[in-house]
Design a protein around this motif. Structure first.
Motif, PDB file in Angstrom:
ATOM      1  N   ASP A  62       0.824  -1.203   0.000  1.00 16.27           N
ATOM      2  CA  ASP A  62       0.000   0.000   0.000  1.00 16.27           C
ATOM      3  C   ASP A  62       0.864   1.261   0.000  1.00 16.27           C
ATOM      4  OD1 ASP A  62       0.909  -0.120   2.582  1.00 16.27           O
ATOM      5  OD2 ASP A  62      -1.054   0.022   3.526  1.00 16.27           O
ATOM      6  N   THR A  82      -5.923   7.316   2.095  1.00 18.92           N
ATOM      7  CA  THR A  82      -4.685   8.096   2.052  1.00 18.92           C
ATOM      8  C   THR A  82      -4.741   9.359   2.900  1.00 18.92           C
ATOM      9  OG1 THR A  82      -5.429   9.309   0.084  1.00 18.92           O
ATOM     10  CG2 THR A  82      -4.187   7.263  -0.280  1.00 18.92           C
ATOM     11  N   LEU A  85      -1.534   9.843   4.514  1.00 17.26           N
ATOM     12  CA  LEU A  85      -0.368   9.444   3.722  1.00 17.26           C
ATOM     13  C   LEU A  85      -0.039  10.506   2.682  1.00 17.26           C
ATOM     14  CD1 LEU A  85      -1.458   5.753   3.010  1.00 17.26           C
ATOM     15  CD2 LEU A  85       0.122   6.538   4.792  1.00 17.26           C
ATOM     16  N   VAL A  87       0.273  10.627  -0.526  1.00 15.03           N
ATOM     17  CA  VAL A  87      -0.021   9.959  -1.799  1.00 15.03           C
ATOM     18  C   VAL A  87      -0.916  10.866  -2.622  1.00 15.03           C
ATOM     19  CG1 VAL A  87      -1.091   7.953  -2.881  1.00 15.03           C
ATOM     20  CG2 VAL A  87       0.124   7.685  -0.726  1.00 15.03           C
TER      21      VAL A  87
END
Length: 136
Positions: A62, A82, A85, A87
């Protein structure tokens, strides 16, 4: 579901992008393999092989730099996944060809349209910048 647009995009991206780029597709729900996807990919010399629809939880990794979503529900799930995160998440609205009706050829035309739009989008997003950078 991870049965039509995303697997189609995965196979197209694997062909179009360098092998050093990791590409995987998954959905909010797995769904069932769609024979029309197999048919339109075969027209391009591509195949899903033994691949079966996967969910986000089925992914082994991931750690992504970019997640591309093709449906609203998948986009919301990716944003939630996300949230904490670093991302990038892009939404590429893509029609669902499973809503097509009519003759087999009319249904195939809807799937081909999705395939061609995905090819163009992948090319514009990932290959156009490479060509521009090569000129600079």
């Amino acid at each position: 579901m991870n049965a039509v647009r995303s697997p189609m995009a995965e196979q197209l991206a694997r062909r179009m992008l360098p092998a050093t780029i990791f590409v995987a597709s998954a959905g909010v729900r797995a769904g069932e393999r769609d024979p029309f996807v197999d048919a339109v990919l075969a027209e391009e010399g591509l195949s899903l092989g033994e691949r079966h629809p996967k969910t986000l939880d089925d992914l082994e990794d991931d750690y992504f730099d970019l997640i591309v979503t093709l449906a609203p529900e998948a986009h919301h799930a990716a944003l939630e996944l996300t949230r904490s995160l670093a991302v990038e998440v892009e939404y590429w609205p893509t029609q669902d060809p499973t809503n097509a009706s009519g003759t087999r050829e009319q249904i195939m035309a809807a799937y081909r349209d999705v395939r061609e739009r995905l090819k163009l989008r992948i090319s514009r997003r990932f290959l156009a910048s490479d060509a521009k950078n090569a000129k600079d």
